[in-house]
Design an enzyme around this catalytic site. Sequence first.
Site, mmCIF file in Angstrom:
data_model
loop_
_atom_site.group_PDB
_atom_site.id
_atom_site.type_symbol
_atom_site.label_atom_id
_atom_site.label_comp_id
_atom_site.label_asym_id
_atom_site.label_seq_id
_atom_site.Cartn_x
_atom_site.Cartn_y
_atom_site.Cartn_z
ATOM 1 N N GLY A 9 78.931 31.108 22.183
ATOM 2 C CA GLY A 9 77.875 30.430 21.440
ATOM 3 C C GLY A 9 77.645 31.075 20.080
ATOM 4 C CG ASN A 10 76.362 35.354 18.874
ATOM 5 O OD1 ASN A 10 75.302 34.949 19.319
ATOM 6 N ND2 ASN A 10 76.486 36.384 18.084
ATOM 7 C CE LYS A 124 74.523 26.326 31.299
ATOM 8 N NZ LYS A 124 74.692 27.650 30.767
#
Length: 304
Positions: A9-10, A124
């Site tokens: 994601g980063n 999730k």
Amino acid sequence: MKIVIALGGNALLQKNEKQKYETLISNIKKTSNYLSRIIKENQVVITHGNGPEIGYLALQNEIAKNKIPPMPLDILGAESQGLIGYPLEEQLINSLRDHKKNVATILTQVLVSKDDPAFKNPTKFIGPFYTKSQAQKLKNKYKIKKDSNRGYRRVVSSPKPIEIIEKKTIKKLIKDTIVIAAGGGGIPVVKTNSRLKGIEAVIDKDLASACLASSIKASYLIMLTSVPYAYLNYGTKKQKPIKEISLEKIKELQFQGHFPPGSMGPKIQAAINFLEDKGKKVIITSSENLQKALEGKKGTIILR
Ligand code: ADP
Ligand code: MG
């Protein structure tokens, strides 16, 4: 050499960053620069996460639902593959312009089992927070659970990836094309009487990347994330980076619980799955350390 690179994601959106067009493009530009050497020298498939992006898409649907009928999660997953695939493709094409390589994004479906135990126990969290009374009203539409003390949230299942539906196409393409695939862990589909059907779930992107890496017989699986190493005793005074390590040893550490579910745990599991399935090497590091990690000077390197 065949290499699968999973972007965390980063690499796309840093923690606390707002999903703005400009931020997306500038992060993707940075990441593409770190990738430019490895993609020129190897046959590469790039996969990526979509956590924040699919969250935003779900929220847009939620806010607009009285005017525009909302779409199910599998469709939003497909949207997120385009949302990230297109700008990534654009940047990579720009950085490869003097080379003979093509770049293509493949909308990727990933087979899961209808009988996966995850469907009985969704874990999730996605999308916005609700109050107790809002949650009560949505109860017939979504599965809703309490997310710590922060409020109520929709939960979806995270089933295990079994097969990459487009694997043959990807395998053919990588000879002369950098392929972007299995974004967000892929679009989850189930099979009934040999027919595919999308299902509302989120597949872990690291496990899907390992599944893809095995099915195209890649040599390396590289997971780029926000930390330069996987650590022992992470976040404590005794924190220690794991440098080079064997499959057997990392399995022991996974068993001892050094890697929590939902963050480092699935990366280590992906590493184990890939190496047990004939993979040669797994690297876990941050994108700025990629080149050094390939030279064996940085990052967590797991060997069969
Ligand atoms: P990605 O988007 O790359 O999948 P995640 O947030 O899922 O990122 O996983 C990476 C995060 O895992 C790191 O930022 C770190 O905070 C966390 N983490 C948890 N345990 C460990 C560990 N043992 N070693 C390194 N990082 C860890
Ligand atoms: Mg993750």
